[in-house]
Design an enzyme around this catalytic site. Structure first.
Site, PDB file in Angstrom:
ATOM      1  N   SER A  92       0.848  -1.198   0.000  1.00  0.00           N
ATOM      2  CA  SER A  92       0.000   0.000   0.000  1.00  0.00           C
ATOM      3  C   SER A  92       0.879   1.242   0.000  1.00  0.00           C
ATOM      4  O   SER A  92       1.977   1.241   0.588  1.00  0.00           O
ATOM      5  CB  SER A  92      -0.896   0.021   1.238  1.00  0.00           C
ATOM      6  OG  SER A  92      -1.601   1.253   1.324  1.00  0.00           O
ATOM      7  N   TYR A 106      -2.031  -0.253  10.059  1.00  0.00           N
ATOM      8  CA  TYR A 106      -2.069  -0.619   8.639  1.00  0.00           C
ATOM      9  C   TYR A 106      -0.791  -0.158   7.936  1.00  0.00           C
ATOM     10  O   TYR A 106      -0.175  -0.924   7.193  1.00  0.00           O
ATOM     11  CB  TYR A 106      -3.290   0.007   7.983  1.00  0.00           C
ATOM     12  CG  TYR A 106      -3.496  -0.409   6.545  1.00  0.00           C
ATOM     13  CD1 TYR A 106      -3.968  -1.679   6.235  1.00  0.00           C
ATOM     14  CD2 TYR A 106      -3.218   0.468   5.498  1.00  0.00           C
ATOM     15  CE1 TYR A 106      -4.153  -2.074   4.912  1.00  0.00           C
ATOM     16  CE2 TYR A 106      -3.409   0.091   4.182  1.00  0.00           C
ATOM     17  CZ  TYR A 106      -3.875  -1.184   3.898  1.00  0.00           C
ATOM     18  OH  TYR A 106      -4.050  -1.564   2.585  1.00  0.00           O
TER      19      TYR A 106
END
Length: 266
Positions: free
Chosen positions: A128, A141
């Protein structure tokens, strides 16, 4: 015809990649924790939970048994998590790392013996853009995806001599159902973070809803697969999301921090 295994391929980015590569004529296998609940998939779905090594070994063995080889693995299975770090239960932090970090590691461990024996193979880890920076209220995350980026850098050097290539591809915001499946720390009116976190949560959901088409990721993966020497890192997403990584490299730390805080209205 190359054989491809995609984890987390029942929806979202994984499904888009699988359908695109299936249309291109590849021998595609996807995974899902509960494939019996999924109907209408254009490629076979095999049961796999990245938190369960036996499940991983069984899925990998099933693909090799059917196809006799395994050319490409796409580590796509992942889950989102949001909240002020102080209020995220440690069990949820560990679970996120089990899925986003340790899970892909176990998948790579399971497929590398076959790829070494073949003297060829490609592993693509879906990370990501959030993994390149510590984002407020997405700390866990960012950390789990950033860890996968770094471990890929090391592992690709270890296996290059066996003819195996490994690369990362970091997406920005895409219009998928990731928000529905992620864990978010409960909004507590008595929390010191309540006002800011509630606004941030709404903003994050809006970003996902207005994100890019997952087919962009599918096309990017296809380009990597058809490239002789893949790069170490790829980024796919809106221009400003990709440019934020460049800014982090060139700006002083505190200047970049102020920029992020201003962007998130902190």
């Amino acid at each position: 015809m190359k054989t491809i295994l995609i984890t987390g391929a029942s929806s979202g980015i994984g499904k888009a990649i699988g359908e695109f590569l299936h249309q291109k004529g590849y021998d595609v296998y996807g995974t899902s924790r509960n494939p019996e609940r999924i109907s209408g998939s254009v490629f076979p779905l095999i049961a796999l939970d990245v938190r369960d090594t036996a499940s991983i070994d069984n899925a990998v063995s099933a693909v090799i048994s059917r196809s006799g080889k395994l050319d490409i693995v796409i580590n796509n299975a992942g889950v989102g998590i949001t909240g002020p770090l102080e209020e995220i239960p440690t069990t949820e932090i560990k679970n996120n790392f089990e899925i986003n970090f340790f899970g892909p590691i176990e998948v790579m461990k399971a497929v590398l013996p076959q790829m070494r024996a073949q003297r060829s193979g490609l592993i693509i880890n879906i990370t990501s853009i959030a993994g390149y920076m510590g984002l407020p209220y997405r700390s866990v995350y960012s950390a789990s995806k950033g860890a996968l980026e770094i471990i890929t850098e090391a592992l690709r050097m270890e296996v290059k001599g066996f003819g195996v290539e490994i690369t990362n591809i970091a997406p920005g915001d895409f219009a998928t159902n990731i928000a529905a499946g992620r864990y978010h720390a409960p909004l507590k009116p008595e929390s010191a973070y309540y006002n800011v976190y509630s606004e941030m949560l709404s903003t994050m959901n809006e970003h996902v809803d207005s994100g890019s088409n997952p087919n962009e990721m599918a096309e990017a993966v296809y380009k990597i697969i058809t490239t002789k020497k893949p790069r170490i890192h790829y980024k796919v997403g809106a221009l400003m999301q990709k440019f934020s990584i460049v800014l982090k490299r060139v700006l002083p730390d505190k200047t970049y921090e102020r920029m992020l805080m201003k962007h998130y209205k902190l």
